[in-house]
Design a protein around this motif. Structure first.
Motif, mmCIF file in Angstrom:
data_model
loop_
_atom_site.group_PDB
_atom_site.id
_atom_site.type_symbol
_atom_site.label_atom_id
_atom_site.label_comp_id
_atom_site.label_asym_id
_atom_site.label_seq_id
_atom_site.Cartn_x
_atom_site.Cartn_y
_atom_site.Cartn_z
ATOM 1 N N ASP A 126 0.710 -1.165 0.023
ATOM 2 C CA ASP A 126 0.196 -0.110 -0.045
ATOM 3 C C ASP A 126 0.828 1.048 0.041
ATOM 4 O O ASP A 126 1.659 1.285 0.821
ATOM 5 C CB ASP A 126 -0.818 -0.003 1.074
ATOM 6 C CG ASP A 126 -1.614 -1.174 1.220
ATOM 7 O OD1 ASP A 126 -2.247 -1.607 0.270
ATOM 8 O OD2 ASP A 126 -2.147 -1.644 2.346
ATOM 9 N N VAL A 129 -0.851 8.089 -2.016
ATOM 10 C CA VAL A 129 -1.203 8.412 -3.112
ATOM 11 C C VAL A 129 -0.111 9.461 -4.001
ATOM 12 O O VAL A 129 0.146 9.306 -5.064
ATOM 13 C CB VAL A 129 -2.594 9.166 -3.480
ATOM 14 C CG1 VAL A 129 -3.563 7.906 -3.381
ATOM 15 C CG2 VAL A 129 -2.780 10.287 -2.623
ATOM 16 N N ARG A 135 5.750 3.945 -5.925
ATOM 17 C CA ARG A 135 4.979 3.373 -6.924
ATOM 18 C C ARG A 135 5.857 2.813 -7.941
ATOM 19 O O ARG A 135 5.725 1.668 -8.613
ATOM 20 C CB ARG A 135 3.843 4.436 -7.418
ATOM 21 C CG ARG A 135 3.033 3.695 -8.525
ATOM 22 C CD ARG A 135 2.369 4.815 -9.281
ATOM 23 N NE ARG A 135 1.189 5.161 -8.193
ATOM 24 C CZ ARG A 135 0.807 6.159 -7.656
ATOM 25 N NH1 ARG A 135 1.741 7.487 -7.783
ATOM 26 N NH2 ARG A 135 -0.031 6.140 -6.677
ATOM 27 N N PRO A 145 -1.413 -2.261 -9.920
ATOM 28 C CA PRO A 145 -2.412 -1.371 -8.963
ATOM 29 C C PRO A 145 -3.620 -2.448 -9.232
ATOM 30 O O PRO A 145 -3.993 -2.918 -10.166
ATOM 31 C CB PRO A 145 -2.454 -0.235 -9.805
ATOM 32 C CG PRO A 145 -1.647 -0.334 -11.160
ATOM 33 C CD PRO A 145 -0.992 -1.604 -11.256
ATOM 34 N N GLY A 147 -6.353 -0.719 -8.414
ATOM 35 C CA GLY A 147 -7.413 0.051 -8.658
ATOM 36 C C GLY A 147 -8.128 0.757 -7.390
ATOM 37 O O GLY A 147 -8.924 1.535 -7.440
ATOM 38 N N ARG A 148 -7.720 -0.118 -6.208
ATOM 39 C CA ARG A 148 -8.567 0.349 -4.951
ATOM 40 C C ARG A 148 -7.640 1.343 -4.349
ATOM 41 O O ARG A 148 -6.552 1.304 -3.936
ATOM 42 C CB ARG A 148 -8.666 -0.898 -4.035
ATOM 43 C CG ARG A 148 -9.607 -0.579 -2.859
ATOM 44 C CD ARG A 148 -9.635 -2.183 -2.063
ATOM 45 N NE ARG A 148 -8.683 -2.342 -1.371
ATOM 46 C CZ ARG A 148 -8.429 -1.964 0.107
ATOM 47 N NH1 ARG A 148 -9.421 -1.372 0.579
ATOM 48 N NH2 ARG A 148 -7.419 -2.271 0.893
ATOM 49 N N THR A 149 -8.383 2.524 -4.044
ATOM 50 C CA THR A 149 -7.753 3.519 -3.207
ATOM 51 C C THR A 149 -8.569 3.628 -1.989
ATOM 52 O O THR A 149 -9.881 3.743 -2.023
ATOM 53 C CB THR A 149 -7.766 4.867 -3.906
ATOM 54 O OG1 THR A 149 -7.143 4.804 -5.163
ATOM 55 C CG2 THR A 149 -7.226 6.128 -3.028
ATOM 56 N N HIS A 163 -4.256 5.821 0.177
ATOM 57 C CA HIS A 163 -3.493 4.945 -0.128
ATOM 58 C C HIS A 163 -3.785 4.167 -1.693
ATOM 59 O O HIS A 163 -5.020 3.825 -1.621
ATOM 60 C CB HIS A 163 -3.001 3.834 0.703
ATOM 61 C CG HIS A 163 -2.459 4.266 1.880
ATOM 62 N ND1 HIS A 163 -2.943 4.846 3.034
ATOM 63 C CD2 HIS A 163 -0.976 4.125 2.197
ATOM 64 C CE1 HIS A 163 -1.988 5.134 3.957
ATOM 65 N NE2 HIS A 163 -0.693 4.680 3.548
ATOM 66 N N ASP A 164 -3.117 3.810 -2.362
ATOM 67 C CA ASP A 164 -3.414 2.899 -3.524
ATOM 68 C C ASP A 164 -2.808 1.775 -3.173
ATOM 69 O O ASP A 164 -1.733 1.380 -2.680
ATOM 70 C CB ASP A 164 -2.627 3.368 -4.887
ATOM 71 C CG ASP A 164 -3.215 4.620 -5.512
ATOM 72 O OD1 ASP A 164 -4.316 5.129 -5.197
ATOM 73 O OD2 ASP A 164 -2.297 5.478 -5.842
ATOM 74 N N SER A 165 -3.515 0.537 -3.628
ATOM 75 C CA SER A 165 -2.997 -0.769 -3.497
ATOM 76 C C SER A 165 -2.632 -1.485 -4.299
ATOM 77 O O SER A 165 -2.912 -1.608 -5.465
ATOM 78 C CB SER A 165 -4.100 -1.671 -2.416
ATOM 79 O OG SER A 165 -5.161 -1.876 -3.350
#
Ligand code: COA
Length: 174
Positions: A126, A129, A135, A145, A147-149, A163-165
Motif C-alpha cells: 500500500d 497516493v 509506486r 495496481p 485500482g483500489r484507493t 493509499h493505492d494498493s
C-alpha cells in the motif's frame, strides 16, 4: 529465518538490536517517516526498539531485514503476515541512499524470498497516493495496481491518508 540475503550491492540481515541505532539515525527524518503508515513521527530511539521487538514477537508473522552497506544498516524492508499465504511488503531507506536503484533491487530480493522461501501466493503493498517513487519501485518489480484507493491511518501524519494498493501474485511471475 535466514541469516542474510544478498543482492548485487547490499546485504540484508535480520533487523535485530545490533544496528538499531544506525537504522534509527537513517530513517528518523520526516522525508522518510512521512511516507510510511506504521511509524510515528517524531520517532525516539526507545520507540524504534519497541517497534523492532514487536516485529520479532510476531514470530513467523514478520520477516524484517536491514539492508546494509559495508555492514551498516541504511533502512529496512519487511514482509508482514496478512494470511497464511499473503504477506504485505514495506520498506524505507535513509534519504541519502535514495535514487540509486537500491529499493528496486531490495524489493526484487524480498519478493523472491517471499515466493521461494515462504511459499507465498500473493504479496501486497500500500502506497500513499503522492509517493511516485515507491509506486515506480513496485511497478518495476511487476506489482500491479488493484485500482483500489483507501483511507489508511498514518501514525506519522496522525490521520487517515489516501493509499493505492498493489499486488504481486505468484502466478504473475511464472
Ligand atoms: C521509496 C523509496 C524506498 C525509494 O527508494 P530508492 O532506492 O530511491 O528507489 P529506486 O532508486 O530503486 O527507484 C526509484 C524510482 O522512482 C523514480 N522516482 C523517484 N522519485 C520520483 C518522483 N517524485 N516521481 C516519479 N518517479 C520518481 C526514480 O526515477 C526511480 O525510477 P527509475 O529507475 O525508472 O528512474 C525511498 O524513497 C524511501 O525510503 N522513501 C521514504 C519511505 C517510503 O516511501 N517507503 C515506501 C512506503 S510505500
Amino acid at each position: 529465518m535466514p541469516h542474510t540475503i544478498r543482492t548485487e550491492r547490499l546485504v540484508l540481515r535480520p533487523a535485530g538490536l545490533r544496528g538499531a541505532r544506525a537504522f534509527w539515525h537513517e530513517v528518523r527524518g520526516w522525508d522518510v517517516l512521512g511516507n510510511t503508515s506504521a511509524w510515528p513521527y517524531p520517532l525516539s530511539y526507545a520507540h524504534t526498539v519497541f517497534m523492532l521487538r514487536k516485529a520479532w514477537l510476531e514470530d513467523e508473522g514478520a520477516y524484517v531485514f536491514y539492508p546494509t552497506l559495508a555492514g551498516r544498516p541504511i533502512g529496512s524492508i519487511g514482509l508482514h503476515r496478512q494470511t497464511e499465504s499473503v504477506f504485505s511488503l514495506g520498506y524505507m531507506l535513509g534519504r541519502e541512499h535514495w535514487g540509486r536503484g537500491y529499493a528496486t533491487e531490495l524489493v526484487r530480493a524480498m519478493t523472491r524470498f517471499g515466493f521461494r522461501q515462504l511459499r507465498l501466493e500473493q504479496i501486497t503493498a500500500d502506497v500513499a497516493v503522492w509517493n511516485s517513487g515507491s509506486r515506480r519501485v513496485l511497478l518495476k518489480n511487476g506489482f500491479r495496481p488493484t485500482g483500489r484507493t483507501f483511507a489508511g491511518y498514518s501514525q506519522a501524519h496522525r490521520r487517515e491518508i489516501a493509499h493505492d494498493s498493489f499486488v504481486l501474485d505468484l502466478v504473475d511471475i511464472h
